[in-house]
Design an enzyme around this catalytic site. Structure first.
Site, PDB file in Angstrom:
ATOM      1  N   SER A   1      89.499  16.179  63.242  1.00  0.00           N
ATOM      2  CA  SER A   1      88.345  15.129  62.728  1.00  0.00           C
ATOM      3  C   SER A   1      88.978  13.861  63.285  1.00  0.00           C
ATOM      4  CB  SER A   1      88.185  14.960  61.328  1.00  0.00           C
ATOM      5  OG  SER A   1      89.179  14.845  60.591  1.00  0.00           O
TER       6      SER A   1
ATOM      7  N   TYR B   1      86.119  14.221  57.689  1.00  0.00           N
ATOM      8  CA  TYR B   1      85.089  15.324  57.331  1.00  0.00           C
ATOM      9  C   TYR B   1      85.447  15.960  55.911  1.00  0.00           C
ATOM     10  CZ  TYR B   1      84.586  16.823  62.438  1.00  0.00           C
ATOM     11  OH  TYR B   1      84.396  16.945  63.648  1.00  0.00           O
ATOM     12  N   GLY B   2      86.563  15.797  55.351  1.00  0.00           N
ATOM     13  CA  GLY B   2      86.731  16.235  53.816  1.00  0.00           C
ATOM     14  C   GLY B   2      85.621  15.937  52.866  1.00  0.00           C
TER      15      GLY B   2
ATOM     16  N   CYS C   1      92.718  21.475  61.867  1.00  0.00           N
ATOM     17  CA  CYS C   1      92.188  20.722  60.851  1.00  0.00           C
ATOM     18  C   CYS C   1      91.883  21.622  59.812  1.00  0.00           C
ATOM     19  CB  CYS C   1      90.856  20.209  61.199  1.00  0.00           C
ATOM     20  SG  CYS C   1      89.992  19.235  60.090  1.00  0.00           S
ATOM     21  N   ASN C   2      92.561  21.616  58.668  1.00  0.00           N
ATOM     22  CA  ASN C   2      92.219  22.637  57.529  1.00  0.00           C
ATOM     23  C   ASN C   2      90.858  22.664  57.160  1.00  0.00           C
ATOM     24  OD1 ASN C   2      95.451  23.321  56.169  1.00  0.00           O
ATOM     25  ND2 ASN C   2      95.170  21.228  57.029  1.00  0.00           N
ATOM     26  N   THR C   3      90.287  21.600  56.955  1.00  0.00           N
ATOM     27  CA  THR C   3      88.954  21.334  56.673  1.00  0.00           C
ATOM     28  C   THR C   3      88.020  22.168  57.619  1.00  0.00           C
ATOM     29  OG1 THR C   3      89.542  19.194  55.767  1.00  0.00           O
ATOM     30  CG2 THR C   3      87.243  19.761  56.035  1.00  0.00           C
TER      31      THR C   3
ATOM     32  N   CYS D   1      96.507  19.160  54.579  1.00  0.00           N
ATOM     33  CA  CYS D   1      95.877  18.453  55.584  1.00  0.00           C
ATOM     34  C   CYS D   1      96.511  18.117  56.633  1.00  0.00           C
ATOM     35  CB  CYS D   1      94.961  17.464  54.911  1.00  0.00           C
ATOM     36  SG  CYS D   1      94.294  15.857  56.133  1.00  0.00           S
ATOM     37  N   THR D   2      96.364  18.045  57.936  1.00  0.00           N
ATOM     38  CA  THR D   2      97.003  17.887  59.111  1.00  0.00           C
ATOM     39  C   THR D   2      97.451  16.234  59.126  1.00  0.00           C
ATOM     40  OG1 THR D   2      95.037  17.907  60.678  1.00  0.00           O
ATOM     41  CG2 THR D   2      96.638  19.766  60.250  1.00  0.00           C
TER      42      THR D   2
HETATM   43  N1  DGL Z   1      93.079  16.686  59.116  1.00  0.00           N
HETATM   44  C1  DGL Z   1      91.919  17.146  58.412  1.00  0.00           C
HETATM   45  C2  DGL Z   1      92.377  18.419  57.736  1.00  0.00           C
HETATM   46  O1  DGL Z   1      93.296  18.899  58.039  1.00  0.00           O
HETATM   47  C3  DGL Z   1      90.828  16.627  58.138  1.00  0.00           C
HETATM   48  C4  DGL Z   1      90.651  15.444  57.356  1.00  0.00           C
HETATM   49  C5  DGL Z   1      89.353  14.786  57.030  1.00  0.00           C
HETATM   50  O2  DGL Z   1      88.792  14.445  58.094  1.00  0.00           O
HETATM   51  O3  DGL Z   1      88.941  14.543  55.946  1.00  0.00           O
HETATM   52  O4  DGL Z   1      91.758  18.761  56.800  1.00  0.00           O
END
Ligand code: DGL
Length: 273
Positions: free
Chosen positions: A9, A40-41, A71-73, A181-182
């Site tokens: 994101s 995105y979260g 991205c985990n999300t 979250c990355t």
């Molecule tokens: N870097 C993201 C993750 O690993 C997304 C964070 C976001 O955009 O809320 O979840």
């Protein structure tokens, strides 16, 4: 060698790209940040799934041989759809709750991730496979991603917000904290300041890149990339839905790797929303 698309994101996936350049410097990379739409979260599952698929289809059309959804999300909400629609290997990233449960001495593990990740079916299915003796203190890191995107990872404002989010994790006596979250590996310094050196921090970028390596080796064994005539390796092209130059500058600030950069070209219109 191969061309790998890395998508997030925003700037969070740079923590994965950094590790990829360390372990796999012989490949080329496109780093795609949807910074115009971060975070995105706090968005709906449907929106995250559709947008993540759109961006991964773009990377596949840009001739990537493999994609890392860094991205985990997006992994939680979209990887199933992406794998169904995109015909190249797709590696995702999940909060490292399993290694955390194995490493924790007292069985109390903090998990800092986005609200969408913590609510997702994928995360909860993973949680259900773990021993019930281990207690997970789940905390959504609301507001942290915008601060990191704004280059304020080490600011007082970030430290104050982080302190609030880490309080329940600290109060429960967690000896291990999952960076789910990355973006959060960029808060390492601030987390250490607040929680000290004794807490174990779990970040899965090493495991993600090892998985990417296995996928690329399989591709190469299928001879697809044998005798590649490309001269330049370890080069990164940065594309942002907001500002390519700002992304490249952030990458240079946040990453340890020496970056070999492609010229910044203007963002393809299909990525601008
Ligand atoms: N870097 C993201 C993750 O690993 C997304 C964070 C976001 O955009 O809320 O979840």
């Amino acid at each position: 060698m191969s061309l790998v698309g890395v998508f997030d994101s925003g700037v969070g996936g740079l923590s994965i790209l950094d590790e990829a350049l360390r372990q796999l410097p012989e490949h080329d990379y496109i780093y795609l940040a949807d910074s115009a739409n971060a975070p995105y979260g706090e968005k709906s599952s449907e929106w995250i799934a559709a947008r993540s698929l759109h961006l991964c289809q773009f990377l596949a059309r840009a001739n990537c041989d493999a994609i890392v959804v860094a991205c985990n999300t997006a992994t939680a909400e979209a990887i199933k759809h992406i794998r169904a629609q995109v015909n190249i290997p797709v590696v995702g990233v999940e909060p490292g709750i399993k290694p955390a449960a194995m490493q924790s001495q007292n069985g109390v593990v903090g998990v800092l991730a986005t609200e969408a990740t913590l609510k997702s079916d994928k995360f909860n299915a993973l949680l259900a496979t773990l021993p019930s003796e281990c207690r997970f203190i789940k905390q959504a890191g609301a507001g942290l991603v915008p601060l990191i995107e704004a280059g304020k990872a080490d600011s007082e404002e970030t430290l104050d917000l982080l302190a609030k989010h880490l309080e329940p994790i600290q109060d429960a006596g967690s000896d291990t904290l999952v960076l789910g979250c990355t973006h959060y590996p960029f808060l390492r310094k601030a987390i250490r300041k607040l929680l000290g050196d004794s807490i174990t921090l779990i970040d899965t970028s090493d495991a993600v890149v090892r998985q990417l390596k296995r996928q690329l080796e399989t591709l190469e064994q299928s001879k697809k990339f044998a005798n590649s005539s490309k001269q330049e390796h370890g080069a990164v092209r940065f594309i942002s839905s907001k500002d390519d130059v700002a992304l490249r500058n952030m990458a240079q600030d946040l990453m340890r790797s020496d970056l070999q950069l492609h010229d910044v070209s203007s963002t393809p219109l299909e990525l601008v929303e």
